[in-house]
Design a protein around this motif. Structure first.
Motif, PDB file in Angstrom:
ATOM      1  N   THR A  43       0.820  -1.210   0.000  1.00 54.59           N
ATOM      2  CA  THR A  43       0.000   0.000   0.000  1.00 54.59           C
ATOM      3  C   THR A  43       0.856   1.262   0.000  1.00 54.59           C
ATOM      4  O   THR A  43       0.411   2.301  -0.485  1.00 54.59           O
ATOM      5  CB  THR A  43      -0.997   0.033   1.178  1.00 54.59           C
ATOM      6  N   SER A  44       2.085   1.165   0.500  1.00 56.60           N
ATOM      7  CA  SER A  44       2.959   2.346   0.491  1.00 56.60           C
ATOM      8  C   SER A  44       3.393   2.719  -0.924  1.00 56.60           C
ATOM      9  O   SER A  44       3.845   3.831  -1.160  1.00 56.60           O
ATOM     10  CB  SER A  44       4.182   2.114   1.384  1.00 56.60           C
ATOM     11  N   THR A  45       3.231   1.803  -1.874  1.00 53.30           N
ATOM     12  CA  THR A  45       3.609   2.096  -3.264  1.00 53.30           C
ATOM     13  C   THR A  45       2.434   2.633  -4.075  1.00 53.30           C
ATOM     14  O   THR A  45       2.612   2.993  -5.239  1.00 53.30           O
ATOM     15  CB  THR A  45       4.152   0.826  -3.961  1.00 53.30           C
ATOM     16  N   ILE A  46       1.259   2.674  -3.459  1.00 58.38           N
ATOM     17  CA  ILE A  46       0.056   3.108  -4.169  1.00 58.38           C
ATOM     18  C   ILE A  46      -0.108   4.615  -4.030  1.00 58.38           C
ATOM     19  O   ILE A  46      -0.092   5.152  -2.923  1.00 58.38           O
ATOM     20  CB  ILE A  46      -1.200   2.390  -3.613  1.00 58.38           C
ATOM     21  N   SER A  47      -0.281   5.262  -5.131  1.00 59.23           N
ATOM     22  CA  SER A  47      -0.561   6.693  -5.132  1.00 59.23           C
ATOM     23  C   SER A  47      -2.048   6.873  -4.789  1.00 59.23           C
ATOM     24  O   SER A  47      -2.889   6.138  -5.324  1.00 59.23           O
ATOM     25  CB  SER A  47      -0.257   7.252  -6.515  1.00 59.23           C
ATOM     26  N   PRO A  48      -2.384   7.811  -3.900  1.00 63.49           N
ATOM     27  CA  PRO A  48      -3.791   7.997  -3.538  1.00 63.49           C
ATOM     28  C   PRO A  48      -4.722   8.193  -4.741  1.00 63.49           C
ATOM     29  O   PRO A  48      -5.875   7.774  -4.695  1.00 63.49           O
ATOM     30  CB  PRO A  48      -3.768   9.243  -2.650  1.00 63.49           C
ATOM     31  N   ASP A  49      -4.216   8.768  -5.815  1.00 60.15           N
ATOM     32  CA  ASP A  49      -5.068   8.974  -6.992  1.00 60.15           C
ATOM     33  C   ASP A  49      -5.312   7.674  -7.771  1.00 60.15           C
ATOM     34  O   ASP A  49      -6.114   7.649  -8.696  1.00 60.15           O
ATOM     35  CB  ASP A  49      -4.496  10.055  -7.902  1.00 60.15           C
ATOM     36  N   LYS A  50      -4.656   6.586  -7.379  1.00 59.84           N
ATOM     37  CA  LYS A  50      -4.829   5.291  -8.045  1.00 59.84           C
ATOM     38  C   LYS A  50      -5.822   4.381  -7.303  1.00 59.84           C
ATOM     39  O   LYS A  50      -6.065   3.257  -7.748  1.00 59.84           O
ATOM     40  CB  LYS A  50      -3.485   4.558  -8.161  1.00 59.84           C
ATOM     41  N   LEU A  51      -6.392   4.855  -6.202  1.00 59.38           N
ATOM     42  CA  LEU A  51      -7.313   4.021  -5.420  1.00 59.38           C
ATOM     43  C   LEU A  51      -8.519   3.557  -6.221  1.00 59.38           C
ATOM     44  O   LEU A  51      -9.070   2.491  -5.962  1.00 59.38           O
ATOM     45  CB  LEU A  51      -7.806   4.760  -4.171  1.00 59.38           C
ATOM     46  N   GLU A 104     -18.737   1.654   0.177  1.00 59.09           N
ATOM     47  CA  GLU A 104     -18.373   3.011  -0.223  1.00 59.09           C
ATOM     48  C   GLU A 104     -16.871   3.250  -0.092  1.00 59.09           C
ATOM     49  O   GLU A 104     -16.415   4.328   0.267  1.00 59.09           O
ATOM     50  CB  GLU A 104     -19.172   4.052   0.570  1.00 59.09           C
ATOM     51  N   ALA A 105     -16.109   2.205  -0.407  1.00 63.99           N
ATOM     52  CA  ALA A 105     -14.651   2.291  -0.296  1.00 63.99           C
ATOM     53  C   ALA A 105     -14.070   3.414  -1.138  1.00 63.99           C
ATOM     54  O   ALA A 105     -13.040   3.987  -0.778  1.00 63.99           O
ATOM     55  CB  ALA A 105     -14.022   0.959  -0.698  1.00 63.99           C
ATOM     56  N   GLY A 106     -14.718   3.745  -2.227  1.00 62.87           N
ATOM     57  CA  GLY A 106     -14.242   4.824  -3.092  1.00 62.87           C
ATOM     58  C   GLY A 106     -14.239   6.181  -2.421  1.00 62.87           C
ATOM     59  O   GLY A 106     -13.605   7.117  -2.905  1.00 62.87           O
ATOM     60  N   ASN A 107     -14.947   6.303  -1.307  1.00 69.33           N
ATOM     61  CA  ASN A 107     -14.983   7.556  -0.551  1.00 69.33           C
ATOM     62  C   ASN A 107     -13.914   7.618   0.538  1.00 69.33           C
ATOM     63  O   ASN A 107     -13.853   8.595   1.283  1.00 69.33           O
ATOM     64  CB  ASN A 107     -16.358   7.759   0.090  1.00 69.33           C
ATOM     65  N   ARG A 108     -13.112   6.577   0.641  1.00 65.04           N
ATOM     66  CA  ARG A 108     -12.098   6.494   1.695  1.00 65.04           C
ATOM     67  C   ARG A 108     -10.757   6.982   1.178  1.00 65.04           C
ATOM     68  O   ARG A 108     -10.447   6.870  -0.010  1.00 65.04           O
ATOM     69  CB  ARG A 108     -11.925   5.032   2.153  1.00 65.04           C
ATOM     70  N   SER A 109      -9.935   7.471   2.081  1.00 65.36           N
ATOM     71  CA  SER A 109      -8.565   7.843   1.734  1.00 65.36           C
ATOM     72  C   SER A 109      -7.663   6.624   1.915  1.00 65.36           C
ATOM     73  O   SER A 109      -7.989   5.690   2.665  1.00 65.36           O
ATOM     74  CB  SER A 109      -8.068   8.983   2.627  1.00 65.36           C
ATOM     75  N   LEU A 110      -6.541   6.651   1.242  1.00 65.11           N
ATOM     76  CA  LEU A 110      -5.568   5.576   1.392  1.00 65.11           C
ATOM     77  C   LEU A 110      -5.103   5.497   2.840  1.00 65.11           C
ATOM     78  O   LEU A 110      -5.005   4.401   3.410  1.00 65.11           O
ATOM     79  CB  LEU A 110      -4.381   5.797   0.450  1.00 65.11           C
TER      80      LEU A 110
END
Length: 172
Positions: A43-51, A104-110
């Protein structure tokens, strides 16, 4: 306790996929810790905009995969608690796809997903550390099949490992 000590009579056959993901000579306690570290590393390699990324139209987003891991771990911890306390009522299954839709996972932050995953795992470690050997060996009914508390711990780890592999191959 190591996975090679399990008998196939301790979990429904469906979960063999997850059990087979686990190193045979590693203890459950070590696996709980290393497994969450593996997830944190991914998860540390995931950019928040890629969620919201999906590798195919009908597949879950990265955020939904992470929320799924959290939900499943919570459910399995509850099941382990019930069986460890002697519950003999058959514990029901759940439709993981419906849970994902409603999450509603799409509404969550990384950050919030990472924090919740770590907190839920920490709770599971504390739960399992408080169980006696007799409790770990207790069996109940899970999705219509027998399951021991110790097998449930390995299923949790194997399930997370299964999705880590999918994240690595399909999402990242």
């Amino acid at each position: 306790m190591e996975v090679h000590e399990l008998s196939s009579s301790e979990y429904p056959e469906f979960y063999q996929t997850y059990i087979s993901n686990i190193p045979k000579e590693a203890s459950l306690g070590m696996l709980f810790r290393s497994n969450i570290e593996d997830l944190k590393e991914i998860t540390s390699t995931i950019s928040p905009d890629k969620l919201s990324f999906r590798y195919a139209q009908e597949k879950w987003s990265i955020a939904e995969v992470l929320q799924h891991l959290i939900d499943v771990e919570r459910i399995f911890q509850y099941r382990a608690l019930c069986i460890s306390r002697g519950e003999q009522t058959s514990l029901p299954g759940f439709d993981h796809d419906d849970y994902v839709v409603q999450s509603e996972a799409g509404n969550r932050s990384l950050d919030s997903l990472q924090e919740e995953a770590e907190t839920v795992r920490s709770s599971g470690i504390v739960l399992y550390n408080g169980l006696s050997e007799a409790m770990l060996q207790r069996k109940g009914i899970l999705n219509g099949g027998p399951a021991s508390v110790r097998a449930i711990g390995f299923i949790i780890v194997g399930h997370t490992q299964h999705h880590i592999k999918i994240l690595q191959k399909k999402y990242l």
